[in-house]
Design a protein around this motif. Structure first.
Motif, PDB file in Angstrom:
ATOM      1  N   THR A 242       0.747  -1.277  -0.143  1.00 47.23           N
ATOM      2  CA  THR A 242      -0.020  -0.038  -0.024  1.00 47.23           C
ATOM      3  C   THR A 242       0.833   1.378  -0.046  1.00 47.23           C
ATOM      4  N   GLU A 243       0.297   2.199  -0.502  1.00 50.54           N
ATOM      5  CA  GLU A 243       0.972   3.573  -0.681  1.00 50.54           C
ATOM      6  C   GLU A 243      -0.187   4.567  -0.007  1.00 50.54           C
ATOM      7  N   THR A 244       0.260   5.293   1.018  1.00 43.68           N
ATOM      8  CA  THR A 244      -0.553   6.298   1.771  1.00 43.68           C
ATOM      9  C   THR A 244      -0.458   7.671   1.211  1.00 43.68           C
ATOM     10  N   LEU A 245      -1.663   8.252   0.978  1.00 38.20           N
ATOM     11  CA  LEU A 245      -1.715   9.565   0.424  1.00 38.20           C
ATOM     12  C   LEU A 245      -3.066  10.208   0.879  1.00 38.20           C
ATOM     13  N   PRO A 246      -2.830  10.646   2.383  1.00 38.82           N
ATOM     14  CA  PRO A 246      -3.850  11.316   2.987  1.00 38.82           C
ATOM     15  C   PRO A 246      -4.784  12.577   2.452  1.00 38.82           C
ATOM     16  N   SER A 247      -3.957  12.999   1.508  1.00 36.73           N
ATOM     17  CA  SER A 247      -4.674  14.437   1.055  1.00 36.73           C
ATOM     18  C   SER A 247      -5.717  14.157  -0.045  1.00 36.73           C
ATOM     19  N   VAL A 248      -5.834  13.017  -0.318  1.00 39.43           N
ATOM     20  CA  VAL A 248      -7.054  12.748  -1.413  1.00 39.43           C
ATOM     21  C   VAL A 248      -8.184  12.084  -0.826  1.00 39.43           C
ATOM     22  N   ARG A 249      -9.322  12.266  -1.620  1.00 41.92           N
ATOM     23  CA  ARG A 249     -10.493  11.413  -1.285  1.00 41.92           C
ATOM     24  C   ARG A 249     -10.851  10.332  -2.066  1.00 41.92           C
ATOM     25  N   SER A 250      -9.802   9.692  -2.722  1.00 40.17           N
ATOM     26  CA  SER A 250     -10.174   8.458  -3.365  1.00 40.17           C
ATOM     27  C   SER A 250      -9.096   7.314  -2.926  1.00 40.17           C
ATOM     28  N   ALA A 251      -9.291   6.465  -3.542  1.00 40.98           N
ATOM     29  CA  ALA A 251      -8.430   5.069  -3.379  1.00 40.98           C
ATOM     30  C   ALA A 251      -8.607   4.229  -4.561  1.00 40.98           C
ATOM     31  N   THR A 252      -7.502   3.678  -4.967  1.00 40.37           N
ATOM     32  CA  THR A 252      -7.518   2.626  -5.922  1.00 40.37           C
ATOM     33  C   THR A 252      -6.926   1.208  -5.470  1.00 40.37           C
ATOM     34  N   PHE A 253      -7.777   0.268  -5.745  1.00 40.65           N
ATOM     35  CA  PHE A 253      -7.595  -1.105  -5.273  1.00 40.65           C
ATOM     36  C   PHE A 253      -7.358  -2.177  -6.406  1.00 40.65           C
ATOM     37  N   GLY A 254      -6.219  -2.837  -6.395  1.00 35.76           N
ATOM     38  CA  GLY A 254      -5.903  -3.624  -7.584  1.00 35.76           C
ATOM     39  C   GLY A 254      -5.347  -4.941  -7.267  1.00 35.76           C
ATOM     40  N   ILE A 255      -5.441  -5.966  -7.865  1.00 33.29           N
ATOM     41  CA  ILE A 255      -4.836  -7.165  -7.795  1.00 33.29           C
ATOM     42  C   ILE A 255      -4.076  -7.704  -8.977  1.00 33.29           C
ATOM     43  N   TRP A 256      -2.899  -7.891  -8.874  1.00 34.91           N
ATOM     44  CA  TRP A 256      -1.889  -8.120  -9.948  1.00 34.91           C
ATOM     45  C   TRP A 256      -1.558  -9.745  -9.949  1.00 34.91           C
ATOM     46  N   ALA A 257      -1.832 -10.485 -11.063  1.00 33.38           N
ATOM     47  CA  ALA A 257      -1.598 -11.787 -11.096  1.00 33.38           C
ATOM     48  C   ALA A 257      -0.360 -11.974 -11.998  1.00 33.38           C
ATOM     49  N   HIS A 258       0.468 -12.841 -11.492  1.00 35.45           N
ATOM     50  CA  HIS A 258       1.707 -13.153 -12.301  1.00 35.45           C
ATOM     51  C   HIS A 258       1.502 -14.210 -13.561  1.00 35.45           C
ATOM     52  N   VAL A 259       0.828 -13.504 -14.479  1.00 37.92           N
ATOM     53  CA  VAL A 259       0.685 -14.644 -15.433  1.00 37.92           C
ATOM     54  C   VAL A 259       0.278 -13.574 -16.764  1.00 37.92           C
TER      55      VAL A 259
ATOM     56  N   ALA B  68       5.376 -19.834   0.033  1.00 39.01           N
ATOM     57  CA  ALA B  68       5.992 -18.580  -0.219  1.00 39.01           C
ATOM     58  C   ALA B  68       5.662 -17.800  -1.560  1.00 39.01           C
ATOM     59  N   PRO B  69       5.819 -16.486  -1.653  1.00 42.36           N
ATOM     60  CA  PRO B  69       5.247 -15.771  -3.005  1.00 42.36           C
ATOM     61  C   PRO B  69       6.292 -16.421  -4.079  1.00 42.36           C
ATOM     62  N   VAL B  70       5.781 -16.380  -5.315  1.00 36.20           N
ATOM     63  CA  VAL B  70       6.826 -16.802  -6.441  1.00 36.20           C
ATOM     64  C   VAL B  70       7.629 -15.598  -6.615  1.00 36.20           C
ATOM     65  N   ALA B  71       8.808 -15.883  -7.186  1.00 37.19           N
ATOM     66  CA  ALA B  71       9.880 -14.957  -7.206  1.00 37.19           C
ATOM     67  C   ALA B  71       9.646 -14.182  -8.490  1.00 37.19           C
ATOM     68  N   PRO B  72      10.222 -12.853  -8.793  1.00 39.71           N
ATOM     69  CA  PRO B  72       9.790 -12.074 -10.072  1.00 39.71           C
ATOM     70  C   PRO B  72      10.483 -13.031 -11.314  1.00 39.71           C
ATOM     71  N   ARG B  73       9.747 -12.669 -12.024  1.00 32.46           N
ATOM     72  CA  ARG B  73       9.813 -13.495 -13.418  1.00 32.46           C
ATOM     73  C   ARG B  73      11.349 -13.263 -14.073  1.00 32.46           C
ATOM     74  N   ASP B  74      12.096 -14.543 -14.187  1.00 34.85           N
ATOM     75  CA  ASP B  74      13.405 -14.225 -14.774  1.00 34.85           C
ATOM     76  C   ASP B  74      13.328 -14.577 -16.182  1.00 34.85           C
ATOM     77  N   GLY B  75      12.285 -15.027 -16.924  1.00 34.54           N
ATOM     78  CA  GLY B  75      12.236 -15.223 -18.238  1.00 34.54           C
ATOM     79  C   GLY B  75      12.929 -16.220 -18.738  1.00 34.54           C
ATOM     80  N   ARG B  76      12.516 -16.543 -20.036  1.00 36.30           N
ATOM     81  CA  ARG B  76      13.300 -17.449 -20.932  1.00 36.30           C
ATOM     82  C   ARG B  76      13.720 -16.729 -22.157  1.00 36.30           C
ATOM     83  N   ARG B  77      14.932 -16.668 -22.312  1.00 37.93           N
ATOM     84  CA  ARG B  77      15.459 -16.235 -23.570  1.00 37.93           C
ATOM     85  C   ARG B  77      14.668 -16.205 -24.668  1.00 37.93           C
ATOM     86  N   ALA B  78      14.051 -15.097 -25.195  1.00 38.09           N
ATOM     87  CA  ALA B  78      13.259 -15.085 -26.423  1.00 38.09           C
ATOM     88  C   ALA B  78      14.157 -15.213 -27.633  1.00 38.09           C
ATOM     89  N   ILE B  79      13.449 -16.099 -28.615  1.00 39.91           N
ATOM     90  CA  ILE B  79      14.019 -15.971 -29.930  1.00 39.91           C
ATOM     91  C   ILE B  79      14.151 -14.518 -30.811  1.00 39.91           C
TER      92      ILE B  79
END
Length: 459
Positions: free
Chosen positions: A48-65, A250-261
């Motif tokens: 989370t990031e706190t910003l008390p000066s605003v009257r809105s909030a944005t909530f999201g869920i990011w999927a590792h796919v 445990a959370p999955v680690a950030p993607r290290d990728g597979r070398r693309a062609i």
């Protein structure tokens, strides 16, 4: 019901508290801009990031796919699933989901990319509990019924058709295929008509269960919020759905990728009866974790990032050959792209490409002038800060950072990295990247002789 001794209960609760850990990743001034992370039992991360000066909030869920995780037979499954999660859960119908946010003036949407998917809602701060409950319910309780799969198939096919009607969009998919070939990074995020028509409810359900485990998810919220309150509400929603049953994950680690062609010097031309020819000329770029990305950002901005950029001045202002001309970068886990786009009349495509190629070659040999670099750094710094003026942008920043890098960088640190870029840094990255043999993708009503001549642009 099996009874447990008080001693056993106390030990279990203590173990659970030890697993759920909270860290302050970035400390803001007087609490403003403070970024915190809590990792729950089961591997779910909440930032989370706190910003008390605003009257809105944005909530999201990011999927590792993302579409990069699809096999050829599953082409478009990630995006298909994004649609289906809005179609109903055990607790809510599709109408219930949409009307809940509409009733409080909120907005809800989602997007699918090559390496991640995001679902989000932006509401008044007082309505954040509702947004949390609805979005978490969608992510954990989707029904994915056969009738919904059948109905949404038509919607997605219409979306593909709509995209196909916009050659300015299609040319970027064509360029990805030109660069990466028949690999996951080279295939369109939406899939194709054939792959979408072939997807079944069972396949999509299996894909959902595999990739929407809490270990693959990052919850992000920004605005006038309290971190501890968000954590409690998210935890309650996931536990209600039975999604936090594991305590050792445990959370999955950030993607290290597979070398693309990656291929160089390829030319692909798609003949279309359009008023303009749409072209992308480009080379392999940098991975998103490459430290040279700051220098590449400066190079990209100076070359084609604004009205004062070289390409805009040379192609549009001085010669009037195009209305839209710009450069861009795309960074993935293990590779990237640098491209130049222009839309012009078909009989001027060779002139436009010649000018673009000349500018790229010149910068590869000579680098950029000090004044260009200073102007590009100033533009980058300003656009970065201005782009983070709303809670949606803040949520995107912390959510993507957690998912893709596993860490957070303050805005001040980002600005310092941009300011530290030197002419030598830009010269080195320009020589390495722009010195490569480019590839080219073109869509337009080009005659055979015109198409044959395009190979000279990458020779």
């Amino acid at each position: 019901m099996t009874s447990r001794s008080p001693k056993t209960t106390a030990r279990t609760s203590s173990e659970a508290r030890a697993v759920a850990r909270t860290q302050t990743l970035l400390k803001g001034k007087d609490g403003i801009g403070t970024v915190r992370r809590t990792t729950l039992p089961g591997g779910l991360r909440i930032v989370t990031e706190t910003l008390p000066s605003v009257r809105s909030a944005t909530f999201g869920i990011w999927a590792h796919v993302g579409s990069r995780d699809e096999t050829p037979a599953l082409g478009g499954a990630t995006h298909y699933l994004e649609h289906l999660l809005f179609k109903g859960t055990h607790r809510r119908s599709a109408l219930d989901i949409s009307s809940a946010l509409d009733a409080v003036g909120g907005e809800m949407n989602a997007f699918t990319a090559k390496e991640y998917t995001c679902y989000y809602a932006r509401v008044l701060d007082t309505d954040l509990p509702l947004a949390i409950d609805v979005v978490c319910d969608m992510l954990t309780g989707s029904l994915i019924r056969q009738e919904d799969v059948d109905a949404e198939r038509g919607v997605i096919l219409e979306e593909i058709a709509m995209t196909e009607d916009d050659p300015g969009d299609v040319v970027h998919d064509l360029f990805a295929r030109t660069m990466f070939g028949d690999t996951p990074l080279g295939r369109p995020v939406l899939g194709t008509v054939d792959t979408v028509e072939a997807l079944t409810a069972d396949r999509i359900r299996r894909f959902y269960k595999k990739h929407y485990d809490p270990t693959h998810l990052v919850v992000a919220a920004a605005g006038n919020i309290d971190h501890a309150t968000v954590v409690r509400q998210v935890r309650r929603a996931f536990e209600k759905a039975g999604a936090l049953t594991r305590t050792d994950a445990a959370p999955v680690a950030p993607r290290d990728g597979r070398r693309a062609i990656r291929t160089a010097g390829r030319v692909e031309v798609l003949s279309r009866r359009t008023e303009q020819a749409h072209v992308v000329l480009g080379v392999p770029g940098l991975a998103r974790t490459d430290d040279r990305r700051w220098a590449l950002g400066v190079l990209n901005t100076a070359l084609g990032g604004g009205m004062s950029s070289r390409l805009f001045q040379e192609v549009r202002e001085k010669r009037g050959l195009a209305y839209s001309v710009y450069s861009y970068t795309s960074g993935f886990a293990d590779c990237g792209l640098f491209g130049v786009y222009a839309g012009c009349r078909p009989n001027q495509v060779h002139d436009v490409l010649s000018i673009c190629r000349d500018e790229l070659d010149r910068v590869a040999r000579e680098g950029l002038g000090d004044d260009e670099i200073a102007r590009a750094i100033g533009q980058l710094k300003g656009s970065t800060v201005l782009g983070l003026e709303d809670t949606g942008a803040l949520m995107n920043r912390i959510g993507k950072s957690e998912l893709c890098w596993g860490d957070q960088m303050s805005v001040d640190d980002m600005l310092a990295r941009m300011a530290a870029v030197t002419p030598d840094d830009v010269r080195d990255v320009a020589a390495e990247l722009l010195g490569q043999r480019p590839s080219l993708s073109v869509i337009g009503p080009l005659k055979d002789k015109q198409a044959d001549r395009l190979h000279t642009a990458v020779a």
